[in-house]
Design an enzyme around this catalytic site. Structure first.
Site, short mmCIF file in Angstrom:
data_model
loop_
_atom_site.label_atom_id
_atom_site.label_comp_id
_atom_site.label_asym_id
_atom_site.label_seq_id
_atom_site.Cartn_x
_atom_site.Cartn_y
_atom_site.Cartn_z
N SER A 1 0.85 -1.20 0.00
CA SER A 1 0.00 0.00 0.00
C SER A 1 0.88 1.24 0.00
O SER A 1 2.09 1.16 0.13
CB SER A 1 -0.92 0.00 1.20
OG SER A 1 -0.25 -0.54 2.28
N PHE B 1 8.07 1.74 -5.56
CA PHE B 1 8.83 2.96 -5.79
C PHE B 1 8.52 3.59 -7.14
O PHE B 1 9.20 4.52 -7.55
CB PHE B 1 10.34 2.68 -5.69
CG PHE B 1 10.80 2.39 -4.28
CD1 PHE B 1 10.93 3.42 -3.36
CD2 PHE B 1 11.08 1.10 -3.89
CE1 PHE B 1 11.34 3.16 -2.06
CE2 PHE B 1 11.50 0.83 -2.58
CZ PHE B 1 11.63 1.86 -1.67
N CYS C 1 1.49 10.39 -2.19
CA CYS C 1 2.45 9.84 -1.22
C CYS C 1 3.21 10.85 -0.37
O CYS C 1 3.37 10.65 0.83
CB CYS C 1 3.48 8.99 -1.94
SG CYS C 1 2.79 7.47 -2.55
#
Ligand code: ADP
Length: 441
Positions: A127, A158, A272
């Site tokens: 996640s 990534f 993010c």
């Protein structure tokens, strides 16, 4: 035949699983989601996310060894490896509100895995916010295991949006974290074998669980920090007459610093950076490290400052008021080559201008009108819940129009804000545009 299932058909789950299916034709990959419209879109000609190269990968594997389905329980029960890539929003109430990750969706996914499983499984955390999630999930699974063995791995993603397929084809590294027990090591090897189909083994890094999770938080914190650093310098440049592009070029040619992530901008966005920073701050605070927490908090503060500073400059350049003035907004996605608007700086900039009663005409080549209107009326942090739990489609804001052409947005505008670095905006005929604006003024 190894069977993989991924819970959550989002920006992470969809592209990652498509590439695994492409590179491992003998593995069957099922991507499942509770959101039927999302799954229908994955099964259609118009995929739910825009990502260069994704269409081709999906077309090649879909129906062969890549399947999209809403039958979550069936596919989880049948699989050997379950990736979990569900929403991890920031908590809005209670302990850690505004910072800590809300693991509601993760927890319910874990309980479902425990309920439906009839054979041993490797459960992989993939996640967007890793915050000792693996440990928490391990506890849920082992308490409900009914004789079945679950082994937890952390395999943080990534990939960068806009270059997801390229990043997945040729990753700098793949990180796999697991327990240092024989079962943990066996599971790490099983997942390593999947990636080893196309990733050189020296680029597959194996660590313990928390190192893998923390590396993801730290990597995003470092990247966000570079943007806040150059943006802080941009404020000083504007105050003193230096040109930030010249300064950042000069800094970036130092091989110890390097040229990437040094473009000054209106601020970072995306699902993010802020979330991971907030979590890092929260984890530091919980571990009695207020100085470290404050250090990273500052990266977010500079980002907020940059957005506010941008709005203030626009307003002050127009006699201190934009009331009733048309402002063209070019670009709404948080960066080019994606239609993703999560945490995009455009939201704060538009809200700032709307607060001063501007009329906005917005154009983005990949973002729909519905999304823009929804983003401008949504509360902070609401975006990160499954679509069916988000507030219903909002009523149209009369101050905002969304158009399908940059020149249309610019027509009769008093000012233009370029908020996403789409290549096509570089090719606009600004001389013509400025002339039209000056004549209209
Ligand atoms: P990311 O950017 O991490 O991929 P997204 O928000 O794009 O995150 O995707 C998460 C997906 O997970 C959503 O499509 C949501 O519907 C799905 N989801 C959340 N909880 C569950 C669940 N319990 N079972 C299946 N899918 C879920």
């Amino acid at each position: 035949m190894v069977k993989i299932c991924c819970i959550g058909a989002g920006y992470v789950g969809g592209p990652t699983m498509a590439v695994i299916a492409l590179k491992c034709p003998e593995i069957q990959v099922a991507v499942v989601d509770i959101a039927a419209p999302r799954i229908n879109a994955w099964n259609s000609e118009h995929l739910p996310i825009y990502e260069p190269g994704l269409d081709e990968v999906v077309k090649e594997c879909r129906g062969r060894n890549l399947f999209f389905s809403t039958d979550v329980e069936k596919h989880v029960a049948e699989s050997d490896i379950v990736f979990v890539s569900v929403n991890t929003p920031t908590k809005t109430q209670g302990l850690g509100a505004g910072k800590a990750a809300d693991l509601t969706y993760w927890e319910s996914a874990a309980r479902m895995i425990a309920d439906v499983s009839k054979s041993d499984k490797i459960v992989v955390e993939k996640s967007t916010v890793p915050v000792k999630t693996a440990e928490a999930i391990e506890r849920i699974l082992t308490h409900n295991r009914k004789g079945i063995n679950f082994t937890i791995l952390s395999n943080p993603e990534f990939l960068a949006e806009g270059t997801a397929i390229k990043d997945l084809f040729n990753p700098d590294r793949v990180l796999i974290g697991g327990r240092e027990t024989p079962e943990g090591q066996k599971a790490i090897h099983a997942l390593r074998d999947v990636y080893a189909h196309w990733v050189p083994v020296e680029r597959i890094l194996c660590t313990n669980l928390w190192s893998a999770e923390l590396s993801k938080l730290a990597a995003n914190a470092f990247l966000a920090q570079r943007i806040s650093s150059v943006n802080a310098i941009s404020a000083l440049c504007e105050a003193t007459g230096a040109d930030v592009t010249q300064v950042s070029h000069a800094i970036g040619t130092d091989s110890r610093i390097g040229p990437k992530f040094l473009n000054a901008s209106v601020g970072f966005g995306g699902s993010c950076f802020q979330k991971d920073l907030l979590n890092l701050v929260y984890i530091c605070e919980c571990n009695g490290l207020p100085e470290v927490a404050n250090y990273w908090k500052q990266v977010i503060k500079v980002n907020d400052y940059q957005k506010t500073r941008f709005v203030n400059r626009v307003v002050s350049s127009m006699f201190n008021t934009v009331s009733g003035k048309k402002i063209a907004i070019l670009g709404f996605a948080f960066k080019k080559d994606t239609g993703d608007t999560r945490e995009t700086p455009a939201i704060d900039v538009c809200k700032g201008l709307l607060g001063d009663k501007a009329k906005l005409s917005v154009f983005d080549p990949q973002v729909t009108e519905d999304q823009i209107i929804r983003d401008l009326s949504m509360k902070k942090f609401d975006w990160d819940h499954p679509a069916h739990l988000q507030p219903l489609s909002p009523t149209n804001n009369k101050q905002v129009t969304v158009v399908w052409d940059a020149y249309e947005a610019i027509k009769d505008a008093h000012g233009i804000c370029i908020l996403t670095e789409w290549d096509e905006f570089k090719k606009l005929d600004y001389k013509k545009v400025c002339y039209a604006i000056i004549r209209g003024a």
